[in-house]
Design a protein around this motif. Structure first.
Motif, short mmCIF file in Angstrom:
data_model
loop_
_atom_site.label_atom_id
_atom_site.label_comp_id
_atom_site.label_asym_id
_atom_site.label_seq_id
_atom_site.Cartn_x
_atom_site.Cartn_y
_atom_site.Cartn_z
N THR A 181 17.49 28.16 54.20
CA THR A 181 17.70 28.69 52.86
C THR A 181 18.51 29.99 52.94
N ASN A 182 19.51 30.10 52.09
CA ASN A 182 20.42 31.25 52.02
C ASN A 182 21.37 31.33 53.21
N GLY A 183 21.35 30.34 54.09
CA GLY A 183 22.09 30.45 55.35
C GLY A 183 23.56 30.78 55.21
N SER A 184 24.25 30.13 54.29
CA SER A 184 25.71 30.31 54.20
C SER A 184 26.11 31.54 53.39
N ILE A 185 25.15 32.21 52.76
CA ILE A 185 25.47 33.39 51.94
C ILE A 185 24.82 34.65 52.51
N ALA A 186 24.10 34.52 53.60
CA ALA A 186 23.31 35.64 54.12
C ALA A 186 24.19 36.68 54.81
N ASP A 187 23.83 37.93 54.61
CA ASP A 187 24.48 39.04 55.31
C ASP A 187 23.88 39.27 56.69
N VAL A 188 22.65 38.80 56.87
CA VAL A 188 22.00 38.91 58.17
C VAL A 188 21.05 37.73 58.34
N ALA A 189 21.00 37.20 59.55
CA ALA A 189 20.09 36.10 59.87
C ALA A 189 19.08 36.58 60.90
N VAL A 190 17.80 36.30 60.65
CA VAL A 190 16.77 36.51 61.65
C VAL A 190 16.66 35.20 62.44
N VAL A 191 17.18 35.20 63.65
CA VAL A 191 17.28 33.99 64.47
C VAL A 191 16.28 34.09 65.62
N TRP A 192 15.50 33.04 65.77
CA TRP A 192 14.52 32.98 66.86
C TRP A 192 15.08 32.11 67.97
N ALA A 193 15.01 32.64 69.20
CA ALA A 193 15.62 31.96 70.34
C ALA A 193 14.71 32.06 71.57
N ARG A 194 14.86 31.10 72.44
CA ARG A 194 14.09 31.09 73.68
C ARG A 194 14.76 32.00 74.72
N THR A 195 13.97 32.86 75.34
CA THR A 195 14.43 33.68 76.45
C THR A 195 13.52 33.41 77.64
N GLU A 196 13.87 33.99 78.77
CA GLU A 196 13.03 33.80 79.96
C GLU A 196 11.63 34.36 79.74
N ASP A 197 11.51 35.36 78.87
CA ASP A 197 10.23 36.01 78.63
C ASP A 197 9.43 35.34 77.51
N GLY A 198 10.06 34.42 76.79
CA GLY A 198 9.41 33.81 75.63
C GLY A 198 10.32 33.88 74.43
N ILE A 199 9.84 33.44 73.30
CA ILE A 199 10.65 33.41 72.09
C ILE A 199 10.81 34.82 71.54
N ARG A 200 12.04 35.18 71.22
CA ARG A 200 12.34 36.50 70.68
C ARG A 200 13.11 36.34 69.37
N GLY A 201 13.02 37.38 68.53
CA GLY A 201 13.78 37.41 67.29
C GLY A 201 15.01 38.29 67.41
N PHE A 202 16.12 37.84 66.82
CA PHE A 202 17.39 38.56 66.89
C PHE A 202 17.95 38.72 65.48
N LEU A 203 18.53 39.85 65.19
CA LEU A 203 19.23 40.09 63.94
C LEU A 203 20.71 39.82 64.15
N VAL A 204 21.21 38.79 63.46
CA VAL A 204 22.60 38.37 63.63
C VAL A 204 23.35 38.65 62.33
N PRO A 205 24.19 39.67 62.29
CA PRO A 205 24.92 39.97 61.06
C PRO A 205 26.00 38.93 60.77
N LYS A 206 26.28 38.75 59.51
CA LYS A 206 27.38 37.89 59.08
C LYS A 206 28.68 38.39 59.68
N GLY A 207 29.53 37.45 60.11
CA GLY A 207 30.81 37.82 60.69
C GLY A 207 30.80 38.06 62.17
N THR A 208 29.62 37.99 62.81
CA THR A 208 29.56 38.14 64.26
C THR A 208 30.33 36.99 64.91
N PRO A 209 31.28 37.26 65.82
CA PRO A 209 32.05 36.19 66.45
C PRO A 209 31.14 35.12 67.07
N GLY A 210 31.47 33.86 66.79
CA GLY A 210 30.69 32.75 67.29
C GLY A 210 29.58 32.30 66.37
#
Length: 401
Positions: A181-210
């Motif tokens: 929800t709001n994915g294509s209009i969001a200025d920031v995404a709270v993205v959860w990803a797997r790391t070696e230490d466990g699942i972490r949350g990342f703030l991904v601003p709109k316009g970040t390359p990739g």
């Protein structure tokens, strides 16, 4: 003999305090003035006027209203619950927009973010200047978020222990998130990803390359809502993008509990709208020389809808009080979402039968709500998952696998 008030048969709103009643009336007025005359058209067109409504909603203090500081209102859980109810009385997409912003984006920043992250994002999100989204669900991982494939690695292919995770160096994210929800209009995404230490949350601003998004169309439900897919391809983020306060599934699941509380309160509004539409229609529509409301089978449906609505109102109020007292557990939230969404969907379906063919048009809100509730039944925890949560709570045995 006095009549039951179909909106609030047990006068439960008398349990609200003055501030909570003011919020109820303020949100109801906003919905009446800005939404009700337009929402059927938004649904039919598959659009939602995010940038027009967000500043108005922000000015009312509804984004993150249950949080304290950083421009947030610090309202009670009961106030947040009645606000969600009045929003969803118009459309589930509207309530979803507000609850995603507050409970899935602002809450994790408020609870787990650094002071710099809070200062950067919370005031903007609270005012509606910025819009956020929450990236957890993946194309192949819905009910089992622990199996997510989105990964975050330290630059150079290595990872660091969580105690060093914010000490410096970049992160590289790769993966896909679905039904956001709001994915294509969001200025920031709270993205959860797997790391070696466990699942972490990342703030991904709109316009970040990739970081790109693609909107999902051809929906038959929640059409007055923006839904998208998030694509992360070698997205480079600084260490300051990590939410430092949590590692593991506890992070995203706590956010979902916050949002599910808004759902179990919000669907009461959808149920109420459907019931009132059917009640009004049944008293004015005549067949065989008398109003539909005069037939026993119609009264049976209306009485059943009233009972379901009252049960939902009681449950939402009680869970609101538990939340304000700090005693609300995730199992309580699962019980509430399971019961109230099911009741709302039953009410919407019965209301549609009273309206007959008129009930399938956008002239009346009933089938629009029913279609939306089909999505609400399965998002942020399916009916089956919440059944198993309650089952485990009462038996002590987990039955997920």
């Amino acid at each position: 003999m006095p009549h039951l008030n179909p909106v609030d048969a047990l006068d439960l709103d008398s349990e609200l305090d003055d501030d909570e009643r003011l919020i109820r009336d303020t949100v109801a007025a906003f919905v009446r003035d800005h939404v009700n005359d337009h929402v059927a058209g938004w649904f039919e067109a598959g659009t939602f006027p995010t940038h027009e409504l967000a500043p108005v909603i922000g000015k009312l203090g509804l984004f993150g209203m249950h949080l304290d500081g950083y421009g947030c209102a610090g309202a009670s859980a009961a106030a947040y619950g009645v606000a969600c109810r009045e929003l969803e009385a118009a459309d589930s997409g509207l309530r979803s927009f507000v609850s995603v912003q507050g409970s899935l984006v602002m809450f994790p920043i408020h609870r787990y973010g650094s002071e710099e992250q809070k200062q950067e994002w919370l005031p903007r999100l609270a005012s509606g200047e910025a819009v956020g989204c929450f990236g957890l669900t993946e194309p192949d991982q819905g009910s089992d978020p622990g199996g997510m494939r989105t990964v975050a690695k330290r630059d150079g292919g290595g990872t660091s222990r969580s105690s060093e995770a914010e000490s410096g160096g970049d992160w590289i994210l790769n993966g896909t998130k679905m039904w956001i929800t709001n994915g294509s209009i969001a200025d920031v995404a709270v993205v959860w990803a797997r790391t070696e230490d466990g699942i972490r949350g990342f703030l991904v601003p709109k316009g970040t390359p990739g970081f790109t998004t693609s909107e999902i169309h051809s929906k038959l439900s929640l059409r007055a809502s923006v839904t998208a897919e998030l694509h992360l391809e070698d997205v480079r983020l600084p260490s300051s993008a990590v939410l430092p306060g949590v590692t593991g599934l506890r992070g995203p699941l706590s956010c979902l509990s916050e949002a599910r509380f808004g759902i179990l309160c919000g669907v009461v509004g959808a149920a109420r709208t459907c019931y009132l539409s059917a009640l009004d229609y049944s008293t004015t529509r005549e067949q065989f020389g008398r109003p539909l409301a005069g037939f026993q089978l119609t009264q049976r449906k209306l009485a059943g809808m009233q009972v379901g609505l009252v049960h939902s109102q009681l449950l939402a109020l009680r869970l609101s009080k538990l939340k304000d007292a700090g005693r609300l557990r995730p199992e309580h939230v699962s019980l509430g979402k399971l019961a109230n969404v099911r009741a709302a969907l039953d009410i919407a379906r019965d209301a549609r039968t009273i309206l007959g063919a008129n009930g399938i048009t956008t002239e009346y809100p009933v089938l629009r709500h029913a279609n939306n509730l089909e999505t609400v039944l399965t998002y942020e925890g399916t009916e089956e998952i919440h059944t198993l949560v309650v089952g485990e709570s009462v038996t002590g045995h987990a039955a997920y696998r």
